[in-house]
Design a protein around this motif. Structure first.
Motif, PDB file in Angstrom:
ATOM      1  N   ILE A  20       0.832  -1.208   0.000  1.00 34.29           N
ATOM      2  CA  ILE A  20       0.000   0.000   0.000  1.00 34.29           C
ATOM      3  C   ILE A  20       0.867   1.259   0.000  1.00 34.29           C
ATOM      4  O   ILE A  20       0.599   2.213  -0.735  1.00 34.29           O
ATOM      5  CB  ILE A  20      -0.957  -0.004   1.218  1.00 34.29           C
ATOM      6  N   LEU A  21       1.906   1.253   0.819  1.00 34.48           N
ATOM      7  CA  LEU A  21       2.779   2.433   0.889  1.00 34.48           C
ATOM      8  C   LEU A  21       3.549   2.645  -0.413  1.00 34.48           C
ATOM      9  O   LEU A  21       3.731   3.781  -0.852  1.00 34.48           O
ATOM     10  CB  LEU A  21       3.739   2.323   2.073  1.00 34.48           C
ATOM     11  N   GLU A  22       4.005   1.567  -1.028  1.00 32.70           N
ATOM     12  CA  GLU A  22       4.714   1.688  -2.302  1.00 32.70           C
ATOM     13  C   GLU A  22       3.775   2.216  -3.385  1.00 32.70           C
ATOM     14  O   GLU A  22       4.170   3.064  -4.187  1.00 32.70           O
ATOM     15  CB  GLU A  22       5.345   0.359  -2.696  1.00 32.70           C
ATOM     16  N   ILE A  23       2.540   1.735  -3.412  1.00 30.18           N
ATOM     17  CA  ILE A  23       1.549   2.260  -4.358  1.00 30.18           C
ATOM     18  C   ILE A  23       1.305   3.744  -4.083  1.00 30.18           C
ATOM     19  O   ILE A  23       1.105   4.538  -4.998  1.00 30.18           O
ATOM     20  CB  ILE A  23       0.229   1.448  -4.271  1.00 30.18           C
ATOM     21  N   GLY A  24       1.360   4.111  -2.790  1.00 29.23           N
ATOM     22  CA  GLY A  24       1.164   5.501  -2.389  1.00 29.23           C
ATOM     23  C   GLY A  24       2.351   6.408  -2.674  1.00 29.23           C
ATOM     24  O   GLY A  24       2.309   7.606  -2.380  1.00 29.23           O
ATOM     25  N   GLY A  25       3.419   5.850  -3.225  1.00 29.80           N
ATOM     26  CA  GLY A  25       4.557   6.666  -3.633  1.00 29.80           C
ATOM     27  C   GLY A  25       5.689   6.760  -2.628  1.00 29.80           C
ATOM     28  O   GLY A  25       6.568   7.617  -2.753  1.00 29.80           O
ATOM     29  N   MET A 107      -6.672   1.089   5.381  1.00 31.60           N
ATOM     30  CA  MET A 107      -5.468   1.647   4.775  1.00 31.60           C
ATOM     31  C   MET A 107      -5.571   3.158   4.548  1.00 31.60           C
ATOM     32  O   MET A 107      -4.579   3.855   4.644  1.00 31.60           O
ATOM     33  CB  MET A 107      -5.134   0.925   3.469  1.00 31.60           C
ATOM     34  N   ASP A 108      -6.781   3.668   4.272  1.00 24.31           N
ATOM     35  CA  ASP A 108      -6.903   5.113   4.070  1.00 24.31           C
ATOM     36  C   ASP A 108      -6.649   5.868   5.376  1.00 24.31           C
ATOM     37  O   ASP A 108      -6.090   6.962   5.367  1.00 24.31           O
ATOM     38  CB  ASP A 108      -8.256   5.497   3.457  1.00 24.31           C
ATOM     39  N   MET A 111      -2.874   5.930   5.765  1.00 20.63           N
ATOM     40  CA  MET A 111      -2.287   6.925   4.862  1.00 20.63           C
ATOM     41  C   MET A 111      -2.509   8.351   5.375  1.00 20.63           C
ATOM     42  O   MET A 111      -1.620   9.197   5.272  1.00 20.63           O
ATOM     43  CB  MET A 111      -2.848   6.764   3.447  1.00 20.63           C
ATOM     44  N   LYS A 112      -3.684   8.622   5.935  1.00 24.61           N
ATOM     45  CA  LYS A 112      -3.951   9.957   6.479  1.00 24.61           C
ATOM     46  C   LYS A 112      -3.031  10.262   7.648  1.00 24.61           C
ATOM     47  O   LYS A 112      -2.494  11.373   7.750  1.00 24.61           O
ATOM     48  CB  LYS A 112      -5.417  10.080   6.923  1.00 24.61           C
ATOM     49  N   THR A 115       0.501  10.865   6.253  1.00 27.72           N
ATOM     50  CA  THR A 115       0.559  12.174   5.599  1.00 27.72           C
ATOM     51  C   THR A 115       0.618  13.293   6.633  1.00 27.72           C
ATOM     52  O   THR A 115       1.406  14.229   6.496  1.00 27.72           O
ATOM     53  CB  THR A 115      -0.659  12.364   4.673  1.00 27.72           C
TER      54      THR A 115
END
Length: 129
Positions: A20-25, A107-108, A111-112, A115
């Motif tokens: 997930i993190l790799e997809i997130g950049g 996962m969202d 990610m929040k 970020t």
């Protein structure tokens, strides 16, 4: 590209978070135990550490306190994660973590939180220059 070190002894959770993190950049380094954390920090130089509390032989809370007490690692933000604790437990317990997330998590939400932590880190860097 921001670098995130993920430390979790559950291989499935570790691989899922990494993907997930790799997809997130993000550039991700994954560890399934706490024994190699200091070596990996030195070689990978993470902007953030996702640290599970239950790491088998090592307690992630103790590891978090150690990382925050050492000058070379004290400024690295740490997001503690655990399936054993509730977020309200961490309103009074502080091991030096920058935030806490209980498992299972969406996962969202992860990610929040990442970020938010990384944007705070960037703000502090800007203020110091």
């Amino acid at each position: 590209m921001k670098r995130i070190l993920v430390v979790d002894d559950d291989i499935e959770v570790l691989e899922t978070i990494q993907l997930i993190l790799e997809i997130g950049g993000f550039k991700v380094s994954a560890l399934n135990n706490g024994e190699e954390v200091f070596n990996r920090i030195e070689s990978f130089n993470p902007n953030l550490i996702l640290l599970d509390i239950s790491l088998g032989q090592i307690d992630g809370r103790v590891l978090c306190e150690q990382l925050k007490s050492i000058e070379s690692t004290s400024k690295i933000p740490i997001l503690l994660i655990s399936g054993l604790y509730d977020p309200k437990d961490f309103t009074t317990l502080n091991y030096g973590q920058d935030d806490f997330l209980s498992k299972p998590f969406q996962m969202d939400v992860l990610m929040k939180k990442i970020t938010k932590i990384l944007s705070l880190e960037q703000d502090e860097t800007f203020l110091m220059n």
